[in-house]
Design a protein around this motif. Structure first.
Motif, PDB file in Angstrom:
ATOM      1  N   LEU A 156       0.768  -1.262   0.076  1.00  0.00           N
ATOM      2  CA  LEU A 156       0.187  -0.004  -0.080  1.00  0.00           C
ATOM      3  C   LEU A 156       0.928   1.215  -0.126  1.00  0.00           C
ATOM      4  CD1 LEU A 156      -2.682  -1.250   2.431  1.00  0.00           C
ATOM      5  CD2 LEU A 156      -2.935  -0.900  -0.091  1.00  0.00           C
ATOM      6  N   ASN A 157       2.167   1.155   0.493  1.00  0.00           N
ATOM      7  CA  ASN A 157       2.970   2.442   0.583  1.00  0.00           C
ATOM      8  C   ASN A 157       3.757   2.469  -0.763  1.00  0.00           C
ATOM      9  OD1 ASN A 157       2.382   2.758   3.176  1.00  0.00           O
ATOM     10  ND2 ASN A 157       4.023   1.763   3.958  1.00  0.00           N
ATOM     11  N   ALA A 158       3.698   1.653  -1.949  1.00  0.00           N
ATOM     12  CA  ALA A 158       4.404   1.657  -2.974  1.00  0.00           C
ATOM     13  C   ALA A 158       3.973   2.701  -3.760  1.00  0.00           C
ATOM     14  CB  ALA A 158       4.363   0.093  -3.723  1.00  0.00           C
ATOM     15  N   SER A 159       5.005   3.286  -4.372  1.00  0.00           N
ATOM     16  CA  SER A 159       4.921   4.346  -5.487  1.00  0.00           C
ATOM     17  C   SER A 159       4.625   3.764  -6.733  1.00  0.00           C
ATOM     18  CB  SER A 159       5.981   5.597  -5.556  1.00  0.00           C
ATOM     19  OG  SER A 159       7.176   4.787  -5.966  1.00  0.00           O
ATOM     20  N   ARG A 160       5.305   2.505  -6.995  1.00  0.00           N
ATOM     21  CA  ARG A 160       4.846   1.737  -8.491  1.00  0.00           C
ATOM     22  C   ARG A 160       5.278   0.262  -7.920  1.00  0.00           C
ATOM     23  NH1 ARG A 160       9.673   4.358  -9.142  1.00  0.00           N
ATOM     24  NH2 ARG A 160       8.764   5.926 -10.688  1.00  0.00           N
ATOM     25  N   LEU A 161       4.304  -0.938  -8.133  1.00  0.00           N
ATOM     26  CA  LEU A 161       4.610  -1.928  -7.721  1.00  0.00           C
ATOM     27  C   LEU A 161       4.657  -2.863  -8.822  1.00  0.00           C
ATOM     28  CD1 LEU A 161       4.142  -4.002  -5.367  1.00  0.00           C
ATOM     29  CD2 LEU A 161       1.985  -4.204  -5.871  1.00  0.00           C
ATOM     30  N   VAL A 162       5.532  -3.930  -8.741  1.00  0.00           N
ATOM     31  CA  VAL A 162       5.762  -4.908  -9.729  1.00  0.00           C
ATOM     32  C   VAL A 162       5.525  -6.337  -9.308  1.00  0.00           C
ATOM     33  CG1 VAL A 162       7.181  -5.870 -11.600  1.00  0.00           C
ATOM     34  CG2 VAL A 162       7.388  -3.592 -11.404  1.00  0.00           C
ATOM     35  N   PHE A 163       4.584  -7.178  -9.930  1.00  0.00           N
ATOM     36  CA  PHE A 163       4.029  -8.583  -9.412  1.00  0.00           C
ATOM     37  C   PHE A 163       4.528  -9.441 -10.419  1.00  0.00           C
ATOM     38  CE2 PHE A 163       0.677 -11.180  -7.715  1.00  0.00           C
ATOM     39  CZ  PHE A 163       1.617 -12.027  -7.082  1.00  0.00           C
ATOM     40  N   PRO A 164       5.848 -10.060 -10.443  1.00  0.00           N
ATOM     41  CA  PRO A 164       6.120 -11.097 -11.401  1.00  0.00           C
ATOM     42  C   PRO A 164       5.860 -12.356 -10.932  1.00  0.00           C
ATOM     43  CG  PRO A 164       8.457 -10.527 -10.054  1.00  0.00           C
ATOM     44  CD  PRO A 164       7.050  -9.695  -9.431  1.00  0.00           C
ATOM     45  N   GLY A 165       4.666 -12.740 -11.045  1.00  0.00           N
ATOM     46  CA  GLY A 165       4.095 -14.050 -10.792  1.00  0.00           C
ATOM     47  C   GLY A 165       5.092 -15.461 -11.390  1.00  0.00           C
ATOM     48  N   VAL A 166       5.445 -16.274 -10.708  1.00  0.00           N
ATOM     49  CA  VAL A 166       5.988 -17.576 -11.506  1.00  0.00           C
ATOM     50  C   VAL A 166       5.626 -18.382 -10.558  1.00  0.00           C
ATOM     51  CG1 VAL A 166       8.190 -18.530 -12.158  1.00  0.00           C
ATOM     52  CG2 VAL A 166       8.244 -16.079 -11.995  1.00  0.00           C
ATOM     53  N   GLY A 167       5.111 -19.845 -11.244  1.00  0.00           N
ATOM     54  CA  GLY A 167       4.685 -20.896 -10.601  1.00  0.00           C
ATOM     55  C   GLY A 167       3.483 -21.084 -10.935  1.00  0.00           C
ATOM     56  N   ALA A 168       2.673 -21.987  -9.940  1.00  0.00           N
ATOM     57  CA  ALA A 168       1.259 -22.421 -10.198  1.00  0.00           C
ATOM     58  C   ALA A 168       0.274 -21.632  -9.592  1.00  0.00           C
ATOM     59  CB  ALA A 168       1.565 -23.859  -9.528  1.00  0.00           C
ATOM     60  N   PHE A 169      -0.857 -21.416 -10.248  1.00  0.00           N
ATOM     61  CA  PHE A 169      -1.813 -20.452  -9.659  1.00  0.00           C
ATOM     62  C   PHE A 169      -2.270 -20.933  -8.013  1.00  0.00           C
ATOM     63  CE2 PHE A 169      -6.128 -18.479  -9.260  1.00  0.00           C
ATOM     64  CZ  PHE A 169      -6.069 -17.544 -10.082  1.00  0.00           C
TER      65      PHE A 169
ATOM     66  N   SER B 148       7.914 -30.043 -11.982  1.00  0.00           N
ATOM     67  CA  SER B 148       7.051 -29.785 -12.618  1.00  0.00           C
ATOM     68  C   SER B 148       5.858 -29.365 -11.893  1.00  0.00           C
ATOM     69  CB  SER B 148       6.610 -30.963 -13.619  1.00  0.00           C
ATOM     70  OG  SER B 148       5.300 -30.402 -14.563  1.00  0.00           O
ATOM     71  N   ARG B 149       5.421 -29.738 -10.813  1.00  0.00           N
ATOM     72  CA  ARG B 149       4.344 -29.602  -9.797  1.00  0.00           C
ATOM     73  C   ARG B 149       4.630 -28.162  -9.213  1.00  0.00           C
ATOM     74  NH1 ARG B 149       4.905 -33.540  -6.788  1.00  0.00           N
ATOM     75  NH2 ARG B 149       5.893 -32.581  -5.049  1.00  0.00           N
ATOM     76  N   VAL B 150       5.621 -28.065  -8.818  1.00  0.00           N
ATOM     77  CA  VAL B 150       5.806 -26.359  -8.094  1.00  0.00           C
ATOM     78  C   VAL B 150       6.048 -25.585  -9.085  1.00  0.00           C
ATOM     79  CG1 VAL B 150       7.301 -25.549  -6.634  1.00  0.00           C
ATOM     80  CG2 VAL B 150       6.703 -27.636  -6.144  1.00  0.00           C
ATOM     81  N   TYR B 151       6.807 -25.520 -10.245  1.00  0.00           N
ATOM     82  CA  TYR B 151       7.108 -24.620 -11.047  1.00  0.00           C
ATOM     83  C   TYR B 151       6.376 -24.580 -12.453  1.00  0.00           C
ATOM     84  CZ  TYR B 151      10.889 -23.373  -7.651  1.00  0.00           C
ATOM     85  OH  TYR B 151      11.681 -23.067  -6.556  1.00  0.00           O
ATOM     86  N   GLY B 152       5.651 -25.472 -12.697  1.00  0.00           N
ATOM     87  CA  GLY B 152       4.925 -25.732 -13.926  1.00  0.00           C
ATOM     88  C   GLY B 152       5.811 -26.377 -14.834  1.00  0.00           C
ATOM     89  N   ASN B 153       5.118 -27.219 -15.860  1.00  0.00           N
ATOM     90  CA  ASN B 153       5.896 -27.920 -16.757  1.00  0.00           C
ATOM     91  C   ASN B 153       6.528 -27.057 -17.890  1.00  0.00           C
ATOM     92  OD1 ASN B 153       3.542 -26.996 -18.149  1.00  0.00           O
ATOM     93  ND2 ASN B 153       3.453 -28.949 -19.389  1.00  0.00           N
ATOM     94  N   GLN B 154       6.159 -25.947 -17.917  1.00  0.00           N
ATOM     95  CA  GLN B 154       6.940 -25.107 -18.752  1.00  0.00           C
ATOM     96  C   GLN B 154       8.312 -24.772 -18.095  1.00  0.00           C
ATOM     97  OE1 GLN B 154       4.493 -23.914 -16.837  1.00  0.00           O
ATOM     98  NE2 GLN B 154       5.043 -22.203 -15.851  1.00  0.00           N
ATOM     99  N   ALA B 155       8.602 -24.858 -16.919  1.00  0.00           N
ATOM    100  CA  ALA B 155       9.986 -24.630 -16.582  1.00  0.00           C
ATOM    101  C   ALA B 155      10.842 -25.992 -16.454  1.00  0.00           C
ATOM    102  CB  ALA B 155      10.031 -24.378 -15.022  1.00  0.00           C
ATOM    103  N   VAL B 156      10.439 -27.202 -17.228  1.00  0.00           N
ATOM    104  CA  VAL B 156      11.079 -28.373 -17.118  1.00  0.00           C
ATOM    105  C   VAL B 156      11.371 -28.816 -18.650  1.00  0.00           C
ATOM    106  CG1 VAL B 156      11.087 -30.734 -16.289  1.00  0.00           C
ATOM    107  CG2 VAL B 156      10.054 -29.012 -14.990  1.00  0.00           C
ATOM    108  N   VAL B 157      12.620 -28.922 -19.037  1.00  0.00           N
ATOM    109  CA  VAL B 157      13.098 -29.359 -20.240  1.00  0.00           C
ATOM    110  C   VAL B 157      13.631 -30.881 -20.052  1.00  0.00           C
ATOM    111  CG1 VAL B 157      14.402 -28.928 -22.428  1.00  0.00           C
ATOM    112  CG2 VAL B 157      13.665 -27.216 -21.006  1.00  0.00           C
ATOM    113  N   VAL B 158      13.238 -31.750 -20.729  1.00  0.00           N
ATOM    114  CA  VAL B 158      13.833 -33.136 -20.655  1.00  0.00           C
ATOM    115  C   VAL B 158      14.930 -33.388 -22.009  1.00  0.00           C
ATOM    116  CG1 VAL B 158      13.645 -35.668 -20.924  1.00  0.00           C
ATOM    117  CG2 VAL B 158      12.235 -34.275 -19.371  1.00  0.00           C
ATOM    118  N   SER B 159      16.059 -33.615 -21.585  1.00  0.00           N
ATOM    119  CA  SER B 159      17.211 -33.705 -22.750  1.00  0.00           C
ATOM    120  C   SER B 159      17.294 -35.226 -23.159  1.00  0.00           C
ATOM    121  CB  SER B 159      18.518 -33.055 -22.250  1.00  0.00           C
ATOM    122  OG  SER B 159      19.602 -33.193 -23.075  1.00  0.00           O
ATOM    123  N   ILE B 160      17.171 -35.668 -24.201  1.00  0.00           N
ATOM    124  CA  ILE B 160      17.165 -36.778 -24.770  1.00  0.00           C
ATOM    125  C   ILE B 160      18.410 -37.177 -25.310  1.00  0.00           C
ATOM    126  CG2 ILE B 160      16.147 -38.785 -25.884  1.00  0.00           C
ATOM    127  CD1 ILE B 160      13.176 -37.495 -25.161  1.00  0.00           C
TER     128      ILE B 160
END
Length: 579
Positions: free
Chosen positions: A85-98, A421-433
């Motif tokens: 509430l005291n911020a003059s400008r606020l940035v909220f970078p949401g990462v992870g699961a909803f 994948s469960r915590v950070y989302g599957n978009q954060a997990v790459v499998v190298s084959i």
């Protein structure tokens, strides 16, 4: 070296359980038992150069921090709801699961503070999940209630229409109204990485400032007064993204459109620079490259091939136009992954000046150190996210997990792939084959998926299956690349990095047979790797397969083929790329 200290609670679904307090960066140490809900707004004592950042403890927020500091602003971390509430400008970078994010916000009182701040039309910028949380609810592990400021439900992309989920890459925006911070951005690509999106409707139309087309048109950004939120990642969208952040932080700033640029119209094919990093015989980290993974020079000294310093090369590739930079630590982590401070520092330093996605891989797994202290793969990955990684690449550990899953048919939830994948989302997990070709005369000779190959085997064989390997290609496993790819997709992988040991370092082109096999089999993005030697090899793999990206290493390191030459060639071939 003293082992890092982690705070770990019984609730694995909560991001509170992953909060760590590293010496290098402040964390939200008060997030736990905040109950005070009687807020009073007072004038911010911070100057115009201070940005308030709401970092609730998940994913790679370091890149947002670095971008803000790169633009000349200072950061004040939210410690209490009152700080919002005291911020003059606020940035909220949401990462992870909803659901996990809403759990943190509601337990700490940040949800009510956020709503109050936004409803008063205070300067706000939400990023990715920071946009989604403004809506009424999400289907992700839900339904889960959101902040309820914007009508609508956040739902998963529909992959049944052939579009790959997650939506990963550089896509175009369709500006729908005066967006303030997005002026001229409709001519450029910006970087998306997400599986869920909010859809436009009559009820939320007054909020929408831009849309993006990926299977259907979803909400790419919203604006109402001083309140902005974007589904894409400006901190990972290069110079264009920095201009968006600059406009929000300093509304008087302007970006001049560069003449002669190609107008962005759809999802671009990605060109990725890969850096194999290892310690040389002197103990220094260097970028190296091998043929079939042999990274030593064939000289009397037999020294490790040294092609440059990781941070310097990553910075150069960013300037040259690489869409992503991938680090593969090919010797680290084996005994003590979290003890590999040099590689962590590489990520930290790189993310200060490289504003495109960074992926890191190499030995990310559960392990026990020499003192008997156990570390989960989730703890290991969390440290790399906090050091600047956007995506984690898992190799050998994913092979073992897939083998067990195919044997039992049971998802235990305990594998590194599933945990991260469960915590950070599957978009954060790459499998190298890492497969190699095994030729057969008859497809019925093996119970694994085979393909008719373009180039016959040494004894005239017309078919081959692709045997997966572990430990840097040194050990073959009884599982094929096709079977592995299908299994890891089900276990939670969001992307596949598809190498080919036979083609590695040869410069004769990608293994199109392999890449077509895998990219047709899965609905997640596939990155083609191994074998690039000329710009035409990139257009070939994009024209003949469903690969979403193509990666190269040696030709870039040795300056044989500049990244810009690859992109110019692709444009001439009618393939959309980011310029």
């Amino acid at each position: 070296m003293e082992a890092p200290s982690f705070a770990y609670s019984a609730s694995s679904s909560s991001l509170l359980s992953l909060r760590k307090t590293p010496l290098s960066s402040p964390r939200l140490s008060c997030f736990g038992n905040t109950k005070h809900r009687n807020f009073s707004v007072r004038a911010s004592s911070s100057g115009d150069s201070v940005v308030t950042l709401l970092d609730y403890g998940a994913g790679n927020v370091r890149s947002v921090r670095n971008a803000i500091r790169f633009l000349g602003f200072e950061i004040k971390d939210v410690q209490t709801p009152q700080d919002i509430l005291n911020a003059s400008r606020l940035v909220f970078p949401g990462v992870g699961a909803f659901a996990a994010a809403m759990e943190v916000l509601s337990k700490t009182g940040m949800d009510e503070a956020l709503c109050s701040y936004i409803e008063k039309d205070r300067p706000f910028l939400g990023i990715c999940l920071g946009l989604q949380l403004l809506f009424e609810s999400s289907e992700e592990n839900g339904p889960v209630k959101g902040l309820g400021l914007i009508p609508g439900t956040v739902g998963r992309f529909d992959s049944s229409n052939g579009f790959r989920v997650p939506h990963i890459g550089w896509n175009a925006l369709q500006i729908t109204k005066d967006s303030g911070i997005l002026d001229d951005v409709g001519n450029h690509h910006v970087y998306f990485v997400h599986s869920y999106r909010a859809m436009p409707s009559d009820d939320n139309s007054e909020w929408i400032s831009s849309k993006c087309d990926y299977g259907d048109k979803f909400i790419a950004s919203i604006r109402r007064g001083n309140v902005h939120a974007v589904q894409f990642h400006p901190e990972k969208s290069g110079d264009v993204g920095l201009s968006i952040l600059r406009r929000f932080l300093n509304p008087k700033s302007n970006m001049t459109k560069k003449p002669g640029e190609v107008k962005a119209s759809k999802l671009a094919k990605r060109v990725i620079a890969c850096l194999d990093v290892r310690a040389n015989d002197k103990g220094d980290l260097v970028v190296t490259k091998g043929d079939q993974y042999d990274v030593r020079e064939h000289t009397n000294e037999n020294e490790v091939r040294n092609l440059g310093k990781p941070v310097d090369l990553a910075g150069q590739y960013y300037k040259d136009g690489a869409d992503e930079v991938s680090f593969l630590n090919i010797t680290g982590f084996r005994d003590f992954p979290l003890g590999d401070l040099p590689m962590l520092q590489v990520l930290r330093y790189t993310s200060e000046n490289v504003f495109v996605p960074l992926t890191v891989g190499g030995g990310i797994r559960d392990f026990t150190d020499s003192t008997g202290r156990y570390y989960s793969s989730l703890e290991v990955a969390s440290e790399y996210f906090r050091s600047g990684a956007d995506k984690i690449s898992i190799g050998s550990d994913a092979v073992y997990a897939a083998e067990e899953y195919l044997r039992t048919g049971v998802k235990t939830g305990k594998t590194s792939l599933e945990q991260i994948s469960r915590v950070y989302g599957n978009q954060a997990v790459v499998v190298s084959i890492d497969p190699r070709r095994v030729y057969v005369k008859d497809p019925n000779d093996v119970q694994l998926k085979t393909v008719r190959v373009s180039n016959l085997g040494p004894n005239g064989e017309e078919y081959a299956w692709y045997q997966c390997t572990v430990n840097g290609g040194r050990e073959g496993r009884p599982i094929g690349a096709y079977e592995l790819a299908k299994a890891v997709e089900e276990l939670g992988a969001g992307e596949i990095l598809l190498n080919c040991i036979d083609c590695d370092g040869q410069g004769k082109g990608f293994d199109v047979d392999l890449i077509k096999l895998i990219s047709d089999a899965v609905s997640i993005p596939v990155i083609a790797s191994s074998g690039a030697g000329a710009p035409a090899h990139f257009s070939e793999v994009f024209n003949k397969t469903n690969a979403s990206a193509a990666l190269a290493a040696g030709i870039f390191h040795r300056k044989e083929v500049p990244i810009q030459s690859v992109k110019e060639h692709l444009l001439k071939e009618g393939i959309e790329v980011r310029i």
